[in-house]
Design a protein around this motif. Structure first.
Motif: not given
Length: 144
Positions: A35-39, A123-127, A138-144
């Motif tokens: 549900g986190v809207g950031v990719t 909801p709102g979790a990051i790890g 879960v969704r991977p989040l690209e860190v650039r």
């Protein structure tokens, strides 16, 4: 054999071992609740989220941070390679916020499996994990 030749040989062996290590052992993935809207985030944003200095996502959902124990090899690698911090520096930031009353500590989990489950169900979790398994919630989040 001369001492400098032995050192060069040892360094070559170590370099070869690092280059031939399986990618899964070298990679770390930042993961978030679906549900986190950031990719994509920058390294600085990753640092701010994981040090609990950014307390909400752009959509207003509170950030909930999950981490492995300080001594865990993945935690150490993740802190160094993704965040550019040593684990003791992360701990110092969390402790300062906790003891000053300006923030809270992240939630420690015992394993990557628990990390996946907690991030998927909060909801709102990051790890972070070594790699995101197929079919994970879960969704991977690209860190650039």
């Amino acid at each position: 054999m001369h001492w400098w030749r032995q050192c060069a040989t040892a360094a070559s062996v170590l370099l070869l071992a690092q280059l031939s290590a399986p990618p899964a052992l070298l990679a770390q993935e930042v993961i978030v609740h679906p549900g986190v809207g950031v990719t994509t985030i920058t390294t600085n944003e990753a640092r701010l989220y994981l040090t609990l200095r950014l307390k909400t996502w752009p959509n207003g959902v509170p950030v909930k941070v999950f981490v492995l124990p300080d001594g865990d090899p993945l935690h150490r690698r993740f802190s160094n390679t993704v965040l550019g911090l040593f684990p003791y520096q992360l701990r110092r930031v969390w402790d300062r916020q906790l003891f000053s009353g300006t923030g809270q500590a992240p939630t420690a989990v015992a394993s990557e499996a628990e990390m996946l489950w907690r991030v998927a169900s909060t909801p709102g979790a990051i790890g972070y994990v070594e790699s995101v398994p197929a079919g994970a919630s879960v969704r991977p989040l690209e860190v650039r």
